[in-house]
Design a protein around this motif. Structure first.
Motif, PDB file in Angstrom:
ATOM      1  N   PHE A  26       0.643  -1.058  -0.153  1.00 43.35           N
ATOM      2  CA  PHE A  26      -0.002   0.099  -0.183  1.00 43.35           C
ATOM      3  C   PHE A  26       0.853   1.305  -0.136  1.00 43.35           C
ATOM      4  O   PHE A  26       1.939   1.162   0.680  1.00 43.35           O
ATOM      5  N   GLU A  27       0.377   2.321  -0.690  1.00 43.36           N
ATOM      6  CA  GLU A  27       1.295   3.627  -0.473  1.00 43.36           C
ATOM      7  C   GLU A  27       0.157   4.524  -0.875  1.00 43.36           C
ATOM      8  O   GLU A  27      -0.640   4.456  -1.672  1.00 43.36           O
ATOM      9  N   THR A  28       0.270   5.697  -0.311  1.00 43.33           N
ATOM     10  CA  THR A  28      -0.407   6.745  -0.363  1.00 43.33           C
ATOM     11  C   THR A  28       0.453   8.125  -0.948  1.00 43.33           C
ATOM     12  O   THR A  28       1.470   8.153  -0.135  1.00 43.33           O
ATOM     13  N   ASN A  29      -0.081   8.684  -2.035  1.00 45.81           N
ATOM     14  CA  ASN A  29       1.020   9.779  -2.415  1.00 45.81           C
ATOM     15  C   ASN A  29       0.062  11.021  -2.467  1.00 45.81           C
ATOM     16  O   ASN A  29      -1.020  11.023  -3.056  1.00 45.81           O
ATOM     17  N   ASP A  30       0.733  12.120  -1.598  1.00 46.48           N
ATOM     18  CA  ASP A  30      -0.073  13.345  -1.394  1.00 46.48           C
ATOM     19  C   ASP A  30      -1.509  13.319  -1.238  1.00 46.48           C
ATOM     20  O   ASP A  30      -2.274  14.044  -1.885  1.00 46.48           O
ATOM     21  N   LEU A  31      -1.853  12.448  -0.294  1.00 50.68           N
ATOM     22  CA  LEU A  31      -3.330  12.097  -0.098  1.00 50.68           C
ATOM     23  C   LEU A  31      -3.876  13.373   0.773  1.00 50.68           C
ATOM     24  O   LEU A  31      -3.380  13.550   1.774  1.00 50.68           O
ATOM     25  N   ASN A  32      -4.889  14.082   0.386  1.00 48.20           N
ATOM     26  CA  ASN A  32      -5.435  14.989   1.019  1.00 48.20           C
ATOM     27  C   ASN A  32      -6.975  14.567   1.417  1.00 48.20           C
ATOM     28  O   ASN A  32      -7.498  13.943   0.191  1.00 48.20           O
ATOM     29  N   LEU A  33      -7.507  14.748   2.514  1.00 49.57           N
ATOM     30  CA  LEU A  33      -8.880  14.634   2.577  1.00 49.57           C
ATOM     31  C   LEU A  33      -9.712  15.995   3.299  1.00 49.57           C
ATOM     32  O   LEU A  33      -9.280  16.571   4.282  1.00 49.57           O
ATOM     33  N   TRP A  34     -10.638  16.002   3.021  1.00 46.35           N
ATOM     34  CA  TRP A  34     -11.697  17.163   3.515  1.00 46.35           C
ATOM     35  C   TRP A  34     -13.092  16.627   3.957  1.00 46.35           C
ATOM     36  O   TRP A  34     -13.743  15.720   3.151  1.00 46.35           O
ATOM     37  N   TYR A  35     -13.176  16.819   5.373  1.00 42.19           N
ATOM     38  CA  TYR A  35     -14.652  16.843   5.477  1.00 42.19           C
ATOM     39  C   TYR A  35     -15.436  18.230   5.440  1.00 42.19           C
ATOM     40  O   TYR A  35     -15.053  19.198   6.564  1.00 42.19           O
ATOM     41  N   SER A  36     -16.207  18.211   4.366  1.00 39.30           N
ATOM     42  CA  SER A  36     -16.869  19.554   4.240  1.00 39.30           C
ATOM     43  C   SER A  36     -15.478  20.521   4.069  1.00 39.30           C
ATOM     44  O   SER A  36     -14.884  20.566   3.122  1.00 39.30           O
ATOM     45  N   ASP A  37     -15.477  21.301   4.839  1.00 38.75           N
ATOM     46  CA  ASP A  37     -14.278  22.234   5.034  1.00 38.75           C
ATOM     47  C   ASP A  37     -13.251  22.039   5.635  1.00 38.75           C
ATOM     48  O   ASP A  37     -12.336  23.015   5.738  1.00 38.75           O
ATOM     49  N   THR A  38     -13.200  21.174   6.376  1.00 37.46           N
ATOM     50  CA  THR A  38     -12.271  20.686   7.398  1.00 37.46           C
ATOM     51  C   THR A  38     -11.268  19.925   6.723  1.00 37.46           C
ATOM     52  O   THR A  38     -11.532  18.655   6.256  1.00 37.46           O
ATOM     53  N   HIS A  39      -9.975  20.480   6.591  1.00 42.58           N
ATOM     54  CA  HIS A  39      -8.893  19.698   6.110  1.00 42.58           C
ATOM     55  C   HIS A  39      -8.238  18.474   6.956  1.00 42.58           C
ATOM     56  O   HIS A  39      -7.266  18.902   7.829  1.00 42.58           O
ATOM     57  N   ALA A  40      -8.874  17.521   6.696  1.00 42.06           N
ATOM     58  CA  ALA A  40      -8.550  16.292   7.817  1.00 42.06           C
ATOM     59  C   ALA A  40      -7.134  15.608   7.556  1.00 42.06           C
ATOM     60  O   ALA A  40      -6.319  15.216   8.462  1.00 42.06           O
ATOM     61  N   LEU A  41      -6.868  15.530   6.283  1.00 41.13           N
ATOM     62  CA  LEU A  41      -5.456  14.750   6.086  1.00 41.13           C
ATOM     63  C   LEU A  41      -4.789  15.675   4.938  1.00 41.13           C
ATOM     64  O   LEU A  41      -5.298  16.184   3.857  1.00 41.13           O
ATOM     65  N   LYS A  42      -3.563  16.143   5.336  1.00 36.80           N
ATOM     66  CA  LYS A  42      -2.944  16.906   4.585  1.00 36.80           C
ATOM     67  C   LYS A  42      -1.629  16.163   3.900  1.00 36.80           C
ATOM     68  O   LYS A  42      -0.385  16.235   4.566  1.00 36.80           O
ATOM     69  N   GLY A  43      -1.714  15.954   2.628  1.00 35.31           N
ATOM     70  CA  GLY A  43      -0.669  15.600   1.775  1.00 35.31           C
ATOM     71  C   GLY A  43       0.212  14.290   2.563  1.00 35.31           C
ATOM     72  O   GLY A  43       1.360  14.440   2.636  1.00 35.31           O
ATOM     73  N   ILE A  44      -0.520  13.209   2.417  1.00 33.02           N
ATOM     74  CA  ILE A  44      -0.005  11.938   3.225  1.00 33.02           C
ATOM     75  C   ILE A  44       0.666  11.108   2.423  1.00 33.02           C
ATOM     76  O   ILE A  44       0.196  10.842   1.468  1.00 33.02           O
ATOM     77  N   ASP A  45       2.095  11.097   2.777  1.00 33.39           N
ATOM     78  CA  ASP A  45       2.975  10.021   1.696  1.00 33.39           C
ATOM     79  C   ASP A  45       3.201   9.084   2.801  1.00 33.39           C
ATOM     80  O   ASP A  45       4.134   9.174   3.792  1.00 33.39           O
ATOM     81  N   LEU A  46       2.914   7.712   2.442  1.00 34.90           N
ATOM     82  CA  LEU A  46       3.062   6.579   3.331  1.00 34.90           C
ATOM     83  C   LEU A  46       3.428   5.467   2.459  1.00 34.90           C
ATOM     84  O   LEU A  46       2.744   5.500   1.693  1.00 34.90           O
ATOM     85  N   SER A  47       4.068   4.496   2.902  1.00 32.49           N
ATOM     86  CA  SER A  47       4.167   3.193   1.988  1.00 32.49           C
ATOM     87  C   SER A  47       4.224   2.010   3.138  1.00 32.49           C
ATOM     88  O   SER A  47       5.102   2.003   4.191  1.00 32.49           O
ATOM     89  N   PHE A  48       3.493   1.063   2.796  1.00 26.33           N
ATOM     90  CA  PHE A  48       3.304  -0.051   3.846  1.00 26.33           C
ATOM     91  C   PHE A  48       3.930  -1.619   3.243  1.00 26.33           C
ATOM     92  O   PHE A  48       3.787  -1.798   2.316  1.00 26.33           O
TER      93      PHE A  48
END
Lengths: 289, 276
Positions: free
Chosen positions: B30-52
């Motif tokens: 698994f790997e995530t590259n520059d993963l961003n997530l918003w709940y409506s206006d809340t920026h909950a995940l900011k540019g997550i880069d991880l590799s499993f």
């Protein structure tokens, strides 16, 4: 040191005693009223109830003979209404609760359902008369069981939708998540997890809707025709027990026969309510114990 | 972001898109590259880069509200059940971006199982709970189902306790047993990765220990990504640990190093109990 008033506790206890007494009186009064009505109607009605009364056709506007066609008419009507309303109502509630995204349209739809539930039944009757009896008369047979049933469907749909939604909402979301996380579709989750858990509540809602239909008069007064004859099909006019009671009492003034019908009606409704409670328990045990 | 996580993201980017990336000789699942997530206006995940990595236990730690649960739920796209969620970036599972429109989420979730914070067995028998997943995939043969159920319950080290009462309702099990049943239910669909979202936070110490032992056992056959609020737990059972704070990865390291010699002062403050 704070000085406690010596008699305060006694007073508080006395107040509680008074409150409990009043509350239990209120509860007792409710039960008394119910028992009074049931016993009075039974006492008045039992004298005319016999096998003949239950199984024969009425004669002379219902002042003689029995109420068999009204029993058959009630069964036809209730069966038809449930056959149409239950799938539509339950389907709607599933769609509203499980699929439809939250938003303005959903709120409007919910509000409309609430309003529909609040409309007086005589208005439903009026609408049914104009729409199902007159406008669609060629297809419904005019005054007929079908016209009455369609009117009844409109009347009880909101009841079924609201109660089923309540039942669906009570299914814990972590169970739905558990199912979805195993790679199931939403529909599979609904079938295997949500519906079994909601089934007791949904069934109860449908049975209570049946009770509502059986007791209803106004909505059918203008739509079902009130025929005293035995209905051969859903396109024929008929009477329900409640309607028969009303018409016999109003048109002939024969209170005795009306009470007889009322007694049968009450017994029927009691049976349905007890059956609903028993079925609910059974389903809960079967699906979630 | 700390130097460490920068290094991690560079590492991922250099390795590119192929499945067979090497990281200490291990393959990444698994790997995530520059993963961003918003709940409506809340920026909950900011540019997550991880590799499993395959057959490793990766722990995700961090204070409440840091985004660790949100993050793990993006990996099987369960986060999409929350209304108003929006994601950008890339999540690669075995080389394919699972955020692609045409990626079948049901297929993803049969390869990426999940164990939740609160044990959530279905109100069915123990047997039917485990057989639930295989049945979705059309397995009806009683013999095959029996085998899967036994194997999965053994895999979750629950078999000996329940083999005589498979037809009993799962609600009759203790909390720890229920959680192991949920693990068995997850094993029955034969996933490659198991996501665990604080799986022991509602359990007593003894049940917790059993789950921890089980996780180490499962590591031989599965890749495990586990969110935990319990730092000792992360230290005990994980190979690598990611420290989340305010929706960002502060540090992602070998567990031993992260807990003994963290590179970021915030990590040190957190693991030494100065906040959180």
């Amino acid at each position: 040191m704070v000085e406690f008033k010596p008699n305060h506790l006694v007073r508080v206890k006395r107040e509680q005693m008074f409150a409990f007494t009043m509350l239990s009186l209120a509860a007792a009064l409710t039960v008394l009223i119910l028992l009074a009505i049931v016993f009075y109607v039974m006492a008045q009605g039992l004298s005319v109830i016999s096998m003949e009364f239950l199984l024969e056709e009425p004669r002379k506007m219902g002042t003689e003979g029995g109420i068999f066609p009204a029993i058959v008419g009630t069964v036809y009507l209730v069966g038809l209404i449930i056959l149409i309303a239950a799938p539509i109502g339950v389907g709607t509630s599933i769609y509203l609760n499980e699929y439809m995204p939250d938003g303005r349209f959903k709120s409007v739809l919910r509000f409309a359902t609430e309003l529909l539930a609040a409309i007086p039944s005589i208005i439903h009757g009026m609408f049914g008369f104009l729409f199902f009896v007159i406008a669609l008369g060629d297809y419904t047979g005019g005054w007929s069981i079908l016209s009455g049933a369609l009117t009844g469907v409109v009347m009880i749909l909101p009841i079924i939708i609201r109660a089923s939604e309540e039942a669906l909402r009570s299914v814990p979301s972590n169970l739905k998540e558990g199912s979805l996380a195993l790679g199931t579709t939403r529909w599979y989750t609904i079938k295997k997890v949500v519906l079994p858990l909601a089934l007791p509540g949904i069934t109860t809602s449908v049975i209570l809707a049946i009770g509502r239909v059986i007791g209803e008069t106004a909505a059918f007064l203008l739509t079902i025709g009130g025929s005293l004859l035995m209905a051969a099909s859903v396109f024929d006019g008929a009477r329900t027990l409640a309607l028969h009671l009303y018409l016999v009492a109003m048109e002939t003034g024969n209170v005795q026969m009306a009470f007889g019908t009322g007694a049968v009606l009450i017994v029927l409704i009691l049976i349905i309510n007890f059956a609903a409670a028993a079925l609910f328990k059974l389903l809960v045990k079967r699906f979630s114990a | 972001m700390s130097p460490q996580s920068d290094k991690q993201s560079i590492n991922v980017k250099i390795n590119g898109n192929s499945v067979s990336q090497k990281d200490n000789g291990k393959r990444s699942v698994f790997e995530t590259n520059d993963l961003n997530l918003w709940y409506s206006d809340t920026h909950a995940l900011k540019g997550i880069d991880l590799s499993f990595n395959e057959n490793e236990v990766t722990a995700i730690i961090g204070p409440s509200g840091c985004g660790k649960s949100t993050y793990i739920k993006t990996l099987n796209r369960m986060v999409e059940l929350v209304p108003g969620v929006r994601t950008t970036g890339e999540i690669k599972f075995k080389g394919k971006n699972i955020l692609d429109k045409d990626f079948q989420v049901e297929a993803l979730r049969t390869q990426v199982g999940m164990v939740f914070q609160k044990a959530n067995p279905f109100p069915k028998s123990i047997y039917d709970n485990v057989a639930y997943g295989p049945r979705i995939h059309g397995i009806r043969n009683k013999k095959v189902l029996d085998e899967i159920v036994e194997k999965s319950l053994q895999g979750a080290s629950l078999w000996d306790e329940v083999k005589d009462r498979l037809k009993d309702n799962a609600f009759g099990l203790s909390g720890g047993q229920q959680q192991r049943l949920c693990i068995a239910r997850c094993l029955a669909i034969e996933p490659d990765v198991i996501l665990m979202d604080e799986p022991t936070s509602a359990l007593d110490p003894k049940s917790t220990l059993r789950i921890e032992e089980l996780v180490q056992e499962l590591q031989k056959d599965y890749s495990i990504i586990m969110v935990t609020h319990n730092m000792q737990q992360a230290a005990r059972i994980s190979n690598k640990t990611a420290f989340f704070l305010n929706g960002e990865v502060v540090e992602f390291e070998e567990t031993d190093k992260l807990f003994t010699n963290p590179s970021d002062s915030r990590t040190e403050d957190y693991i030494s109990g100065r906040f959180g």
